[in-house]
Design an enzyme around this catalytic site. Structure first.
Site, PDB file in Angstrom:
ATOM      1  N   GLN A  66      -7.030  -8.584 -41.483  1.00 20.08           N
ATOM      2  CA  GLN A  66      -8.019  -7.707 -40.132  1.00 20.08           C
ATOM      3  C   GLN A  66      -9.510  -7.947 -41.117  1.00 20.08           C
ATOM      4  OE1 GLN A  66      -9.006  -3.431 -41.239  1.00 20.08           O
ATOM      5  NE2 GLN A  66      -7.931  -3.233 -38.662  1.00 20.08           N
ATOM      6  N   TYR A 103     -16.545   0.386 -35.812  1.00 23.45           N
ATOM      7  CA  TYR A 103     -17.180  -0.758 -36.492  1.00 23.45           C
ATOM      8  C   TYR A 103     -17.816  -1.524 -35.198  1.00 23.45           C
ATOM      9  CZ  TYR A 103     -15.494   0.859 -40.729  1.00 23.45           C
ATOM     10  OH  TYR A 103     -14.579   1.851 -41.530  1.00 23.45           O
TER      11      TYR A 103
HETATM   12  C1  LIG Z   1      -7.379   4.715 -47.548  1.00 26.14           C
HETATM   13  C2  LIG Z   1      -7.373   4.853 -45.726  1.00 26.14           C
HETATM   14  C3  LIG Z   1      -7.975   3.214 -45.821  1.00 26.14           C
HETATM   15  C4  LIG Z   1      -8.223   2.932 -44.233  1.00 26.14           C
HETATM   16  N1  LIG Z   1      -8.739   1.387 -44.498  1.00 26.14           N
HETATM   17  C5  LIG Z   1      -8.386   1.229 -43.161  1.00 26.14           C
HETATM   18  C6  LIG Z   1      -9.443  -0.305 -42.975  1.00 26.14           C
HETATM   19  O1  LIG Z   1      -9.271  -1.415 -43.977  1.00 26.14           O
HETATM   20  N2  LIG Z   1      -9.136  -0.616 -41.398  1.00 26.14           N
HETATM   21  C7  LIG Z   1      -8.484   0.223 -40.426  1.00 26.14           C
HETATM   22  O2  LIG Z   1      -8.405  -0.315 -39.256  1.00 26.14           O
HETATM   23  N3  LIG Z   1      -7.873   1.397 -41.013  1.00 26.14           N
HETATM   24  C8  LIG Z   1      -8.047   1.983 -42.245  1.00 26.14           C
HETATM   25  N4  LIG Z   1      -7.468   3.453 -42.033  1.00 26.14           N
HETATM   26  C9  LIG Z   1      -7.111   4.104 -41.312  1.00 26.14           C
HETATM   27  C10 LIG Z   1      -5.464   3.552 -41.494  1.00 26.14           C
HETATM   28  O3  LIG Z   1      -4.773   2.264 -40.926  1.00 26.14           O
HETATM   29  C11 LIG Z   1      -4.284   4.203 -40.623  1.00 26.14           C
HETATM   30  O4  LIG Z   1      -4.457   3.840 -39.035  1.00 26.14           O
HETATM   31  C12 LIG Z   1      -4.568   5.543 -40.520  1.00 26.14           C
HETATM   32  O5  LIG Z   1      -3.958   6.161 -41.997  1.00 26.14           O
HETATM   33  C13 LIG Z   1      -3.298   6.774 -39.684  1.00 26.14           C
HETATM   34  O6  LIG Z   1      -2.187   5.497 -40.657  1.00 26.14           O
HETATM   35  P1  LIG Z   1      -1.012   7.157 -41.391  1.00 26.14           P
HETATM   36  O7  LIG Z   1      -1.565   8.806 -40.462  1.00 26.14           O
HETATM   37  O8  LIG Z   1      -0.110   6.464 -41.260  1.00 26.14           O
HETATM   38  O9  LIG Z   1      -2.173   6.840 -42.634  1.00 26.14           O
HETATM   39  C14 LIG Z   1      -7.230   3.834 -43.618  1.00 26.14           C
HETATM   40  C15 LIG Z   1      -6.282   4.918 -43.937  1.00 26.14           C
HETATM   41  C16 LIG Z   1      -6.717   5.838 -45.340  1.00 26.14           C
HETATM   42  C17 LIG Z   1      -5.330   6.168 -45.858  1.00 26.14           C
END
Ligand SMILES: Cc1cc2nc3c(=O)[nH]c(=O)nc-3n(C[C@H](O)[C@H](O)[C@H](O)COP(=O)(O)O)c2cc1C
Length: 347
Positions: free
Chosen positions: A97, A179
């Protein structure tokens, strides 16, 4: 159609429809070189249909957080090569990414003195962590000059070439979560009066041109995807209604036939509207468990499901979902802390 059935995605055939979400884990060194632990972390999740890495800086100018990785230096590329080799050794597929933070940055987290760049010189509300000064407000950005926008887009193109040289199967343009691309889309962050601001058509231009440049650099649209998160106001993103921009964006990119569109749902039903606007492969994430994932796939509302926190806490998520085994609870205290704890010590 089940979570565990194969699905075509761009140039690839994924072995299942379980996608690991991109997640920043802040374990890289001060030069943005991924930790050696990242090889084990990603390698142990290689049975996902697709791994999306943590957000990774395409250039020095695109960095803004503590301990996030980049893909612009030879040392970074070499370290990522170990990660991709570990995932491929287990038959996995992994996209990098690309995350240019734009105005979401603090100077204590940056290795260049230049202020962060953004569509307009408007500081994002909010604070971020720095290792030397603790929590700090986001820096005041400077507005990109019209003439320098092609060079920012070229940074994404070069980062795409670097990612492929590091062995990644493809790249994802991070156009979500506030971003740089999301800043261009947002009327709150983008108050330009040139070809990149004002109308919806102008505000999507940077994102479309960046995706086109990444596709050209990759040599195939099937190696390039994009993430969006309409309705998510994280990082001071403001829209009266984000859907006109996101629908226009989906329609503009569809003819380029990218590998997929990835939607992080945020409670406004954007994934349903984008399914209609975008004929290609659709990944949907945000709060999914197995039962809902199976339902959404069966209804044809997505082609694969993206799992974030549950993947973070369960390296063997695919097997656990298959067996209906209990899942480890994610430990928020170790999301962004250096070292193995909460990263590679999970079973
Ligand atoms: C610790 C953490 C770091 C994340 N970092 C990013 C990231 O670098 N890029 C991104 O697109 N989303 C990031 N996200 C969002 C996740 O990609 C995802 O969209 C979000 O956690 C929702 O999914 P979930 O409910 O299954 O956790 C992050 C989420 C978490 C929990």
């Amino acid at each position: 159609m089940s979570l565990f059935s194969p699905v075509p995605l761009g140039d690839f055939l994924l072995r299942n429809r379980v996608v690991m979400a991109p997640m920043t884990r802040a374990r890289a060194d001060a030069q943005g070189v991924p930790s050696p632990l990242a090889t084990e972390y990603y390698g142990s999740r290689a049975d996902a249909g697709l791994i999306l890495t943590e957000g990774t800086g395409p250039s020095l100018a695109g960095m803004g957080y503590a301990r996030t990785p980049g893909i612009y230096s030879p040392a970074q590329i070499a370290a990522w090569r170990n990660v991709t080799a570990a995932v491929h050794a287990r038959g996995g597929t992994i996209f990098l990414q690309l995350m240019h933070v734009g105005r979401i940055a603090h100077s204590a987290n940056r290795n260049i003195p230049d202020p962060p760049v953004a569509p307009s010189a408007i500081r994002a509300a909010g604070q971020m962590w720095t290792d030397s000064l603790g929590m700090q407000p986001n820096d005041m950005p400077r507005a990109l000059e019209l003439a320098e926008i092609p060079s920012v887009i070229e940074e994404y193109a070069q980062a795409t070439r670097n990612a492929l040289a590091a062995g990644f199967d493809g790249v994802e343009l991070h156009s979500a979560s506030g971003y740089l691309p999301n800043q261009f889309l947002s009327p709150g962050a983008n108050q330009r009066s040139d070809a990149y601001g004002g109308s919806v058509e102008n505000r999507i231009r940077f994102v479309v041109e960046t995706l086109e440049a990444m596709i050209a650099a990759a040599g195939s649209p099937g190696k390039v995807g994009m993430k969006v998160s309409p309705g998510m106001n994280f990082n001071d993103i403001q829209f009266d209604d984000p859907m006109p921009e996101h629908l226009a964006l989906a329609k503009a990119i569809a003819p380029h036939r990218p590998a997929y569109l990835h939607v992080m749902r945020a409670g406004i039903g954007a994934e349903t509207a984008l399914r209609e606007a975008f004929a290609g492969t659709l990944l949907v994430g945000g709060g999914f468990g197995k039962a809902e994932a199976e339902r959404v796939l069966a209804d044809g509302r997505a082609d694969a499901i993206v799992f974030g926190t549950s993947y973070l806490a369960n390296p063997d998520l695919v097997q656990r979902l298959e067996r209906d085994a209990p899942l480890n609870e994610p430990d928020k205290a170790t999301f962004y802390t250096p070292g193995a704890k909460g990263y590679t010590d999970l079973t």
